[in-house]
Motif scaffolding. Structure first.
Motif, mmCIF file in Angstrom:
data_model
loop_
_atom_site.group_PDB
_atom_site.id
_atom_site.type_symbol
_atom_site.label_atom_id
_atom_site.label_comp_id
_atom_site.label_asym_id
_atom_site.label_seq_id
_atom_site.Cartn_x
_atom_site.Cartn_y
_atom_site.Cartn_z
ATOM 1 N N PRO A 1 0.826 -1.213 0.000
ATOM 2 C CA PRO A 1 0.000 0.000 0.000
ATOM 3 C C PRO A 1 0.861 1.263 0.000
ATOM 4 C CG PRO A 1 0.165 -0.864 2.214
ATOM 5 C CD PRO A 1 0.847 -1.859 1.314
ATOM 6 N N LEU A 2 0.246 2.375 -0.342
ATOM 7 C CA LEU A 2 0.931 3.663 -0.261
ATOM 8 C C LEU A 2 0.951 4.135 1.193
ATOM 9 C CD1 LEU A 2 -0.408 5.738 -3.284
ATOM 10 C CD2 LEU A 2 1.852 4.752 -2.986
ATOM 11 N N CYS A 3 1.918 4.956 1.509
ATOM 12 C CA CYS A 3 2.030 5.567 2.834
ATOM 13 C C CYS A 3 0.798 6.442 3.078
ATOM 14 C CB CYS A 3 3.311 6.403 2.896
ATOM 15 S SG CYS A 3 3.466 7.397 4.382
ATOM 16 N N VAL A 4 0.154 6.281 4.225
ATOM 17 C CA VAL A 4 -1.037 7.076 4.526
ATOM 18 C C VAL A 4 -0.690 8.502 4.938
ATOM 19 C CG1 VAL A 4 -2.435 5.082 5.184
ATOM 20 C CG2 VAL A 4 -1.163 6.316 6.930
ATOM 21 N N LEU A 5 0.580 8.764 5.236
ATOM 22 C CA LEU A 5 0.971 10.101 5.668
ATOM 23 C C LEU A 5 1.337 11.010 4.500
ATOM 24 C CD1 LEU A 5 3.073 8.951 8.736
ATOM 25 C CD2 LEU A 5 0.777 9.888 8.756
ATOM 26 N N CYS A 6 2.007 10.460 3.469
ATOM 27 C CA CYS A 6 2.407 11.312 2.334
ATOM 28 C C CYS A 6 1.722 10.925 1.022
ATOM 29 C CB CYS A 6 3.928 11.269 2.154
ATOM 30 S SG CYS A 6 4.583 9.688 1.563
ATOM 31 N N ASN A 7 1.168 9.714 0.942
ATOM 32 C CA ASN A 7 0.502 9.207 -0.270
ATOM 33 C C ASN A 7 1.389 9.251 -1.518
ATOM 34 O OD1 ASN A 7 -2.031 8.412 0.748
ATOM 35 N ND2 ASN A 7 -2.595 10.567 0.915
ATOM 36 N N ARG A 8 2.710 9.169 -1.343
ATOM 37 C CA ARG A 8 3.621 9.194 -2.490
ATOM 38 C C ARG A 8 4.476 7.946 -2.598
ATOM 39 N NH1 ARG A 8 6.130 15.071 -1.626
ATOM 40 N NH2 ARG A 8 6.513 14.048 0.350
ATOM 41 N N ARG A 9 4.928 7.410 -1.466
ATOM 42 C CA ARG A 9 5.850 6.279 -1.481
ATOM 43 C C ARG A 9 5.148 5.005 -1.006
ATOM 44 N NH1 ARG A 9 8.827 10.739 -0.097
ATOM 45 N NH2 ARG A 9 8.362 10.628 2.109
ATOM 46 N N ILE A 10 5.715 3.872 -1.399
ATOM 47 C CA ILE A 10 5.175 2.585 -0.949
ATOM 48 C C ILE A 10 5.525 2.394 0.520
ATOM 49 C CG2 ILE A 10 5.368 0.086 -1.200
ATOM 50 C CD1 ILE A 10 5.745 0.512 -4.169
ATOM 51 N N ALA A 11 4.554 1.990 1.305
ATOM 52 C CA ALA A 11 4.756 1.778 2.743
ATOM 53 C C ALA A 11 5.490 0.471 2.979
ATOM 54 C CB ALA A 11 3.413 1.762 3.450
ATOM 55 N N THR A 12 6.541 0.533 3.773
ATOM 56 C CA THR A 12 7.287 -0.676 4.148
ATOM 57 C C THR A 12 7.373 -0.820 5.665
ATOM 58 O OG1 THR A 12 9.366 0.531 3.973
ATOM 59 C CG2 THR A 12 8.670 -0.738 2.042
ATOM 60 N N THR A 13 6.776 0.108 6.395
ATOM 61 C CA THR A 13 6.752 0.014 7.859
ATOM 62 C C THR A 13 5.317 0.216 8.347
ATOM 63 O OG1 THR A 13 7.139 2.378 8.206
ATOM 64 C CG2 THR A 13 9.085 0.970 8.089
ATOM 65 N N ALA A 14 5.061 -0.252 9.558
ATOM 66 C CA ALA A 14 3.753 -0.056 10.191
ATOM 67 C C ALA A 14 3.912 1.006 11.265
ATOM 68 C CB ALA A 14 3.254 -1.359 10.795
ATOM 69 N N ASP A 15 3.167 2.078 11.129
ATOM 70 C CA ASP A 15 3.226 3.191 12.069
ATOM 71 C C ASP A 15 2.153 3.022 13.133
ATOM 72 O OD1 ASP A 15 3.836 5.778 13.094
ATOM 73 O OD2 ASP A 15 2.103 6.570 12.007
ATOM 74 N N HIS A 16 2.528 3.248 14.397
ATOM 75 C CA HIS A 16 1.547 3.223 15.480
ATOM 76 C C HIS A 16 0.825 4.564 15.509
ATOM 77 C CE1 HIS A 16 4.118 -0.096 16.877
ATOM 78 N NE2 HIS A 16 3.031 -0.521 17.489
ATOM 79 N N ILE A 17 -0.480 4.562 15.423
ATOM 80 C CA ILE A 17 -1.264 5.792 15.482
ATOM 81 C C ILE A 17 -1.067 6.429 16.862
ATOM 82 C CG2 ILE A 17 -3.585 6.766 15.391
ATOM 83 C CD1 ILE A 17 -4.241 4.362 13.456
ATOM 84 N N ILE A 18 -1.243 5.652 17.915
ATOM 85 C CA ILE A 18 -0.881 6.069 19.268
ATOM 86 C C ILE A 18 0.398 5.297 19.608
ATOM 87 C CG2 ILE A 18 -1.557 6.144 21.698
ATOM 88 C CD1 ILE A 18 -4.477 6.086 20.735
#
Length: 107
Positions: free
Chosen positions: A62-79
């Motif tokens: 999937p695309l990064c939900v923060l920048c919508n430009r790069r492919i996501a390779t990590t899982a970010d904790h919302i909290i």
């Protein structure tokens, strides 16, 4: 100080006790800060549940939900874990390494 005729190393003095030390260092071995132990990923809270949920979140590139430009390779904790967050799937979102590391432990 300058080196002598035989090419001996140049020395400076410890900032705490004025003992001679090799140039480039600021403190002698007695006053040098101790290394801190780095915790393992499991000790920091990244357990089997996190690995399973991370794989689920990142399947399909999937695309990064923060920048919508790069492919996501990590899982970010919302909290973030440091702020009481969990490794549950509803607290994770796909992010690229640049956005994830830049975010730190902010909400």
């Amino acid at each position: 100080m300058t080196p002598n005729q035989r090419g001996s190393p140049i020395y400076s003095s410890c900032t705490k006790c004025k003992t001679l030390i090799p140039l480039g260092e600021s403190r002698c071995t007695r006053h040098r800060p101790k290394r801190t132990h780095v915790l393992s990923s499991t000790q920091r809270g990244y357990d089997a549940e996190y690995l399973r949920n991370r794989a689920t979140i990142l399947e399909g590139s999937p695309l990064c939900v923060l920048c919508n430009r790069r492919i996501a390779t990590t899982a970010d904790h919302i909290i973030p874990l440091s702020r009481g967050g969990t490794n549950q799937i509803h607290n994770l979102r796909p992010a690229c390494p640049r956005c994830n590391s830049g975010r730190g432990n902010r909400l």
